[in-house]
Motif scaffolding. Structure first.
Motif, PDB file in Angstrom:
ATOM      1  N   GLN A  42       3.079 -24.406 -46.400  1.00 13.80           N
ATOM      2  CA  GLN A  42       4.115 -23.689 -45.644  1.00 13.80           C
ATOM      3  C   GLN A  42       3.632 -22.282 -45.290  1.00 13.80           C
ATOM      4  O   GLN A  42       3.839 -21.808 -44.161  1.00 13.80           O
ATOM      5  CB  GLN A  42       5.389 -23.622 -46.482  1.00 13.80           C
ATOM      6  N   GLN A  43       2.971 -21.631 -46.224  1.00 18.39           N
ATOM      7  CA  GLN A  43       2.448 -20.293 -45.972  1.00 18.39           C
ATOM      8  C   GLN A  43       1.415 -20.325 -44.849  1.00 18.39           C
ATOM      9  O   GLN A  43       1.410 -19.453 -43.970  1.00 18.39           O
ATOM     10  CB  GLN A  43       1.812 -19.710 -47.234  1.00 18.39           C
ATOM     11  N   GLU A  44       0.557 -21.331 -44.869  1.00 17.79           N
ATOM     12  CA  GLU A  44      -0.456 -21.450 -43.819  1.00 17.79           C
ATOM     13  C   GLU A  44       0.209 -21.657 -42.453  1.00 17.79           C
ATOM     14  O   GLU A  44      -0.204 -21.054 -41.458  1.00 17.79           O
ATOM     15  CB  GLU A  44      -1.393 -22.620 -44.125  1.00 17.79           C
ATOM     16  N   GLN A  45       1.263 -22.472 -42.421  1.00 13.92           N
ATOM     17  CA  GLN A  45       1.989 -22.687 -41.173  1.00 13.92           C
ATOM     18  C   GLN A  45       2.605 -21.384 -40.676  1.00 13.92           C
ATOM     19  O   GLN A  45       2.556 -21.068 -39.480  1.00 13.92           O
ATOM     20  CB  GLN A  45       3.084 -23.741 -41.352  1.00 13.92           C
ATOM     21  N   PHE A  46       3.191 -20.628 -41.592  1.00  9.57           N
ATOM     22  CA  PHE A  46       3.806 -19.351 -41.223  1.00  9.57           C
ATOM     23  C   PHE A  46       2.752 -18.377 -40.702  1.00  9.57           C
ATOM     24  O   PHE A  46       2.982 -17.647 -39.734  1.00  9.57           O
ATOM     25  CB  PHE A  46       4.563 -18.731 -42.388  1.00  9.57           C
ATOM     26  N   ASN A  48      -0.062 -19.130 -39.256  1.00  7.34           N
ATOM     27  CA  ASN A  48      -0.449 -19.579 -37.922  1.00  7.34           C
ATOM     28  C   ASN A  48       0.597 -19.180 -36.887  1.00  7.34           C
ATOM     29  O   ASN A  48       0.266 -18.751 -35.779  1.00  7.34           O
ATOM     30  CB  ASN A  48      -0.658 -21.095 -37.896  1.00  7.34           C
ATOM     31  N   GLU A  49       1.859 -19.317 -37.263  1.00 11.89           N
ATOM     32  CA  GLU A  49       2.939 -18.950 -36.350  1.00 11.89           C
ATOM     33  C   GLU A  49       2.942 -17.449 -36.075  1.00 11.89           C
ATOM     34  O   GLU A  49       3.129 -17.018 -34.930  1.00 11.89           O
ATOM     35  CB  GLU A  49       4.291 -19.385 -36.934  1.00 11.89           C
ATOM     36  N   VAL A  50       2.722 -16.652 -37.112  1.00 12.28           N
ATOM     37  CA  VAL A  50       2.665 -15.195 -36.945  1.00 12.28           C
ATOM     38  C   VAL A  50       1.513 -14.827 -36.010  1.00 12.28           C
ATOM     39  O   VAL A  50       1.670 -13.989 -35.115  1.00 12.28           O
ATOM     40  CB  VAL A  50       2.506 -14.490 -38.318  1.00 12.28           C
ATOM     41  N   GLU A  51       0.365 -15.476 -36.205  1.00 14.60           N
ATOM     42  CA  GLU A  51      -0.788 -15.190 -35.343  1.00 14.60           C
ATOM     43  C   GLU A  51      -0.472 -15.568 -33.893  1.00 14.60           C
ATOM     44  O   GLU A  51      -0.821 -14.838 -32.964  1.00 14.60           O
ATOM     45  CB  GLU A  51      -2.022 -15.957 -35.828  1.00 14.60           C
ATOM     46  N   LYS A  52       0.207 -16.695 -33.703  1.00 15.51           N
ATOM     47  CA  LYS A  52       0.579 -17.122 -32.355  1.00 15.51           C
ATOM     48  C   LYS A  52       1.494 -16.085 -31.711  1.00 15.51           C
ATOM     49  O   LYS A  52       1.322 -15.708 -30.554  1.00 15.51           O
ATOM     50  CB  LYS A  52       1.292 -18.476 -32.413  1.00 15.51           C
ATOM     51  N   GLU A  56       0.918 -13.768 -28.420  1.00 15.40           N
ATOM     52  CA  GLU A  56       1.878 -13.761 -27.315  1.00 15.40           C
ATOM     53  C   GLU A  56       2.358 -12.341 -27.017  1.00 15.40           C
ATOM     54  O   GLU A  56       2.481 -11.942 -25.859  1.00 15.40           O
ATOM     55  CB  GLU A  56       3.070 -14.661 -27.630  1.00 15.40           C
ATOM     56  N   SER A  57       2.593 -11.574 -28.070  1.00 13.27           N
ATOM     57  CA  SER A  57       3.016 -10.189 -27.901  1.00 13.27           C
ATOM     58  C   SER A  57       1.932  -9.385 -27.185  1.00 13.27           C
ATOM     59  O   SER A  57       2.221  -8.604 -26.275  1.00 13.27           O
ATOM     60  CB  SER A  57       3.312  -9.564 -29.265  1.00 13.27           C
TER      61      SER A  57
END
Length: 96
Positions: A42-46, A48-52, A56-57
């Motif tokens: 779950q941490q790895e998914q989070f 990855n999402e933060v990096e995405k 985008e920002s």
């Protein structure tokens, strides 16, 4: 003789309790290891999402600067100057 028998019974009882406790601890440990693995995933998914979202920002900031937003005028000018330099270099290379 009865005293030895009582001692043996007591030891058997203690050993039985220890084995039972050991089994419970092994089960608890297995559950915690599984939960730990799930949390790592779950941490790895989070992450990855933060990096995405960061990418985008950054893309949105760049788009705003390219559109000439007042907030990013300096960045826009620097980016345009960099693009002009790149074009000049390409023209120079093509003319050689």
């Amino acid at each position: 003789m009865s005293q030895i028998s009582e001692i043996v019974d007591s030891l058997e009882n203690r050993i039985s309790k220890l084995l039972h406790s050991h089994q419970k601890l092994k089960q608890t440990n297995a559950k915690l290891e599984e939960e730990n693995e799930n949390l790592r995933s779950q941490q790895e998914q989070f992450q990855n999402e933060v990096e995405k979202w960061r990418e985008e920002s950054s893309s949105l900031k760049l788009a705003n600067s390219m559109l000439g937003s007042d907030e990013y005028k300096r960045d826009t000018k620097l980016k345009i100057n960099a693009l002009v330099r790149e074009i000049d270099q390409c023209i120079t290379q093509l003319s050689e």
